[in-house]
Design a protein around this motif. Structure first.
Motif, PDB file in Angstrom:
ATOM      1  N   PHE A  75      39.152  -3.397  53.001  1.00  0.00           N
ATOM      2  CA  PHE A  75      38.549  -2.655  52.852  1.00  0.00           C
ATOM      3  C   PHE A  75      37.505  -2.098  51.805  1.00  0.00           C
ATOM      4  O   PHE A  75      36.634  -2.091  51.753  1.00  0.00           O
ATOM      5  N   ARG A  76      38.650  -2.099  50.733  1.00  0.00           N
ATOM      6  CA  ARG A  76      38.254  -1.886  49.309  1.00  0.00           C
ATOM      7  C   ARG A  76      39.104  -2.619  48.043  1.00  0.00           C
ATOM      8  O   ARG A  76      39.808  -3.420  48.048  1.00  0.00           O
ATOM      9  N   PRO A  77      38.146  -2.379  46.699  1.00  0.00           N
ATOM     10  CA  PRO A  77      39.161  -3.059  45.921  1.00  0.00           C
ATOM     11  C   PRO A  77      39.868  -2.681  45.361  1.00  0.00           C
ATOM     12  O   PRO A  77      40.842  -2.860  44.709  1.00  0.00           O
ATOM     13  N   ASP A  78      40.086  -1.296  45.906  1.00  0.00           N
ATOM     14  CA  ASP A  78      41.399   0.013  44.814  1.00  0.00           C
ATOM     15  C   ASP A  78      42.563  -0.960  45.143  1.00  0.00           C
ATOM     16  O   ASP A  78      42.874  -1.235  46.025  1.00  0.00           O
ATOM     17  N   VAL A  79      43.404  -0.682  44.042  1.00  0.00           N
ATOM     18  CA  VAL A  79      44.677  -0.987  43.698  1.00  0.00           C
ATOM     19  C   VAL A  79      45.608   0.241  42.807  1.00  0.00           C
ATOM     20  O   VAL A  79      44.976   0.743  42.002  1.00  0.00           O
ATOM     21  N   PRO A  80      45.955   1.476  43.622  1.00  0.00           N
ATOM     22  CA  PRO A  80      46.539   0.965  45.217  1.00  0.00           C
ATOM     23  C   PRO A  80      45.462   1.717  46.478  1.00  0.00           C
ATOM     24  O   PRO A  80      44.503   2.204  45.604  1.00  0.00           O
ATOM     25  N   ASP A  81      45.229   1.764  47.262  1.00  0.00           N
ATOM     26  CA  ASP A  81      44.653   2.018  48.399  1.00  0.00           C
ATOM     27  C   ASP A  81      44.785   2.587  49.338  1.00  0.00           C
ATOM     28  O   ASP A  81      45.993   2.483  49.616  1.00  0.00           O
ATOM     29  N   ARG A  82      44.253   3.202  50.267  1.00  0.00           N
ATOM     30  CA  ARG A  82      44.723   4.434  51.470  1.00  0.00           C
ATOM     31  C   ARG A  82      45.764   3.124  52.061  1.00  0.00           C
ATOM     32  O   ARG A  82      46.054   3.679  52.628  1.00  0.00           O
ATOM     33  N   TYR A  83      45.079   1.997  52.156  1.00  0.00           N
ATOM     34  CA  TYR A  83      45.742   0.789  53.250  1.00  0.00           C
ATOM     35  C   TYR A  83      46.874   0.168  52.316  1.00  0.00           C
ATOM     36  O   TYR A  83      47.256  -0.512  53.362  1.00  0.00           O
ATOM     37  N   LEU A  84      46.464   0.129  51.334  1.00  0.00           N
ATOM     38  CA  LEU A  84      47.677  -0.406  50.513  1.00  0.00           C
ATOM     39  C   LEU A  84      48.718   0.146  49.713  1.00  0.00           C
ATOM     40  O   LEU A  84      48.256   0.369  48.314  1.00  0.00           O
ATOM     41  N   PRO A  85      49.928   0.433  49.922  1.00  0.00           N
ATOM     42  CA  PRO A  85      50.825   0.956  49.416  1.00  0.00           C
ATOM     43  C   PRO A  85      51.599   0.090  47.777  1.00  0.00           C
ATOM     44  O   PRO A  85      52.364  -0.300  47.946  1.00  0.00           O
ATOM     45  N   LEU A 105      54.643  -1.805  67.921  1.00  0.00           N
ATOM     46  CA  LEU A 105      53.581  -0.363  68.647  1.00  0.00           C
ATOM     47  C   LEU A 105      54.156   0.971  67.458  1.00  0.00           C
ATOM     48  O   LEU A 105      55.465   1.208  68.825  1.00  0.00           O
ATOM     49  N   ARG A 106      53.715   1.415  66.744  1.00  0.00           N
ATOM     50  CA  ARG A 106      54.057   2.995  66.380  1.00  0.00           C
ATOM     51  C   ARG A 106      53.002   3.752  66.563  1.00  0.00           C
ATOM     52  O   ARG A 106      52.025   3.757  67.191  1.00  0.00           O
ATOM     53  N   HIS A 107      54.028   5.190  66.639  1.00  0.00           N
ATOM     54  CA  HIS A 107      52.709   7.036  66.485  1.00  0.00           C
ATOM     55  C   HIS A 107      51.971   6.635  65.866  1.00  0.00           C
ATOM     56  O   HIS A 107      51.640   5.606  64.651  1.00  0.00           O
ATOM     57  N   GLY A 108      50.444   6.958  66.399  1.00  0.00           N
ATOM     58  CA  GLY A 108      49.513   7.727  65.385  1.00  0.00           C
ATOM     59  C   GLY A 108      47.977   6.702  65.531  1.00  0.00           C
ATOM     60  O   GLY A 108      47.832   5.739  66.362  1.00  0.00           O
ATOM     61  N   SER A 109      47.403   6.706  64.874  1.00  0.00           N
ATOM     62  CA  SER A 109      45.941   6.166  64.672  1.00  0.00           C
ATOM     63  C   SER A 109      45.745   4.499  64.424  1.00  0.00           C
ATOM     64  O   SER A 109      46.586   4.240  63.598  1.00  0.00           O
ATOM     65  N   HIS A 110      44.526   3.981  63.990  1.00  0.00           N
ATOM     66  CA  HIS A 110      44.030   2.625  63.919  1.00  0.00           C
ATOM     67  C   HIS A 110      44.077   2.838  62.607  1.00  0.00           C
ATOM     68  O   HIS A 110      43.307   3.283  62.040  1.00  0.00           O
ATOM     69  N   ALA A 111      44.757   2.520  61.622  1.00  0.00           N
ATOM     70  CA  ALA A 111      45.042   2.333  59.985  1.00  0.00           C
ATOM     71  C   ALA A 111      46.181   0.984  59.896  1.00  0.00           C
ATOM     72  O   ALA A 111      46.563   1.024  60.448  1.00  0.00           O
ATOM     73  N   ILE A 112      47.037   0.825  58.635  1.00  0.00           N
ATOM     74  CA  ILE A 112      47.804   0.124  58.382  1.00  0.00           C
ATOM     75  C   ILE A 112      48.098   0.606  57.013  1.00  0.00           C
ATOM     76  O   ILE A 112      47.885   1.432  56.391  1.00  0.00           O
ATOM     77  N   CYS A 113      49.622   1.732  57.271  1.00  0.00           N
ATOM     78  CA  CYS A 113      49.748   3.014  56.980  1.00  0.00           C
ATOM     79  C   CYS A 113      51.040   2.025  56.498  1.00  0.00           C
ATOM     80  O   CYS A 113      51.941   0.718  56.674  1.00  0.00           O
ATOM     81  N   ARG A 114      51.862   2.364  55.316  1.00  0.00           N
ATOM     82  CA  ARG A 114      53.163   2.630  55.176  1.00  0.00           C
ATOM     83  C   ARG A 114      54.470   1.974  55.735  1.00  0.00           C
ATOM     84  O   ARG A 114      54.671   1.136  55.874  1.00  0.00           O
ATOM     85  N   ASP A 115      53.891   2.837  56.755  1.00  0.00           N
ATOM     86  CA  ASP A 115      55.118   2.560  58.117  1.00  0.00           C
ATOM     87  C   ASP A 115      54.924   0.861  58.594  1.00  0.00           C
ATOM     88  O   ASP A 115      55.812   0.304  58.814  1.00  0.00           O
ATOM     89  N   ASP A 116      53.596   0.504  58.441  1.00  0.00           N
ATOM     90  CA  ASP A 116      53.409  -0.601  58.656  1.00  0.00           C
ATOM     91  C   ASP A 116      53.667  -1.384  58.297  1.00  0.00           C
ATOM     92  O   ASP A 116      54.681  -2.876  58.522  1.00  0.00           O
ATOM     93  N   TRP A 117      53.626  -1.086  56.866  1.00  0.00           N
ATOM     94  CA  TRP A 117      54.319  -1.987  55.386  1.00  0.00           C
ATOM     95  C   TRP A 117      55.411  -2.365  55.362  1.00  0.00           C
ATOM     96  O   TRP A 117      55.844  -3.330  55.709  1.00  0.00           O
TER      97      TRP A 117
END
Ligand code: GCU
Length: 355
Positions: free
Chosen positions: A109-119, A332-344
């Motif tokens: 969603f953003r060009p940034d590296v790292p990004d809140r979705y991209l650890p 299925l992780r706890h928490g809300s809509h996002a891709i976080c470190r746990d998912d990665w």
């Protein structure tokens, strides 16, 4: 393992069959192509063909990144299509040291590296490279009359939805990667979150060079089966985001049960490769149960091809579940809509073993 509870839920959905009666594994390439064609025709539209040619240049020399553990470079791809040239950038974060590395093509969603979705540092520390692509650089995620970016170059008649254009761009990044000796071309994963999880699923369906296809919280018109889906439905998604799809998909508003396809066709197109689906407990708009049920509904395709499919218990998922015993995985992780470190981390745990 028998699944009377899940089988009953699936049979009540009356899903169109993925495989014909008497299916033989030799028929899979042809049937797979039909499934992809149906999803293009009915939902996403037709992305451009493979480009006539492609050139790339590194805007910056690779910079020392993550304390020298990696390099980071911005690459600009120029793709020649029959309609003209189209240019877009992406960012390559590649571990230094002995390759070749498995890698992700991450549509973000953003060009940034790292990004809140991209650890990115965590990903590098685990021995993966990541090529990240900012979707608005390819086609604007909004109502622009299909005038800007790649969309603006293509014919308006029978136009492709923007999910299809973003998916096409992921394959162009893969084209670049396959020529880079630092990267292991046999170990490419395509991944995205939410609308870009839908995009990753389509990219993986269109392009079999991706060895793993990963959908995070993609929900409606992504990993979730549409029949009986809770949260977002075809009516809402095609009203609010008509430009994501072709012009014929809205005809199925409130007619989910009549559709000659469902999202299991899209997920099945990943077979016999790796398919990973992640959901989040509070993401009821995407509907974790419907995402899980699609994994259940496609498992037999992997089995028919001689692979372990989706290994799961005879119940719906609960938060904390990870089912990674076959080539189709789900968590299925706890928490809300996002891709976080746990998912990665869960995806990489799976890929460490499977790739
Ligand atoms: C909206 C949309 C979803 C989509 C999500 C996202 O909520 O309704 O279909 O997945 O945006 O991309 O974050």
């Amino acid at each position: 393992m028998k699944h009377p509870v899940i089988d009953k839920i699936l049979s009540d959905l009356r899903l169109p069959a993925i495989l014909p009666e008497g299916f033989d594994a030799a028929q899979w390439p042809a049937r797979r192509a039909e499934l992809v064609e149906i999803m293009k025709k009915e939902v996403y539209g037709y992305p451009p063909e493979k480009p006539l040619s492609m050139t790339f240049e590194s805007e910056t020399a690779p910079i020392n990144y993550c304390a020298g553990k990696a390099t980071l470079e911005t690459v600009t791809l120029t793709v020649t299509l029959p309609q003209g040239k189209f240019t877009f950038p992406f960012k390559a974060s590649v571990p230094t040291g002995e390759g070749p590395y498995p890698f992700f093509v991450f549509i973000n969603f953003r060009p940034d590296v790292p990004d809140r979705y991209l650890p990115s540092e965590e990903i590098i520390d685990r021995g993966y490279a990541v090529l990240s692509l900012y979707y608005n650089d390819v086609a604007f995620d909004g109502e622009d009359g299909f005038e800007g970016g790649l969309a603006g170059m293509l014919p308006k008649e029978d136009r492709c939805g923007k999910i299809g254009l973003w998916a096409w761009a992921a394959s162009r990044v893969l084209d670049w990667a396959l020529d880079d000796p630092r990267l292991d071309g046999e170990k490419a994963a395509v991944i995205g979150h939410s609308r870009l999880g839908k995009t990753a699923l389509l990219a993986g369906a269109l392009d079999e060079r991706f060895a793993a296809v990963i959908s995070n919280d993609s929900g409606c018109s992504g990993a979730a089966i549409s029949r009986n889906k809770a949260g977002e439905r075809i009516e809402t998604i095609t009203r609010v985001f008509p430009y994501w799809f072709n012009e014929s998909y809205p005809q199925y508003t409130d007619l989910e049960r009549e559709m000659p396809f469902d999202q299991h066709f899209l997920l099945a197109a990943a077979a016999p490769r790796i398919l990973l689906v992640g959901s989040a407990e509070q993401d009821l708009w995407a509907d974790p149960n419907s995402e899980y049920l699609t994994c259940c509904a496609v498992s037999h395709v992997w089995e028919a091809l001689g692979e372990k499919g989706f290994v799961h218990p005879d119940r719906l998922p609960v938060p904390g579940d990870t089912f990674h015993g076959g080539k189709v995985g789900y968590h299925l992780r706890h928490g809300s809509h996002a891709i976080c470190r746990d998912d990665w981390n869960r995806y990489m745990d799976f890929l460490d073993k499977a790739l």
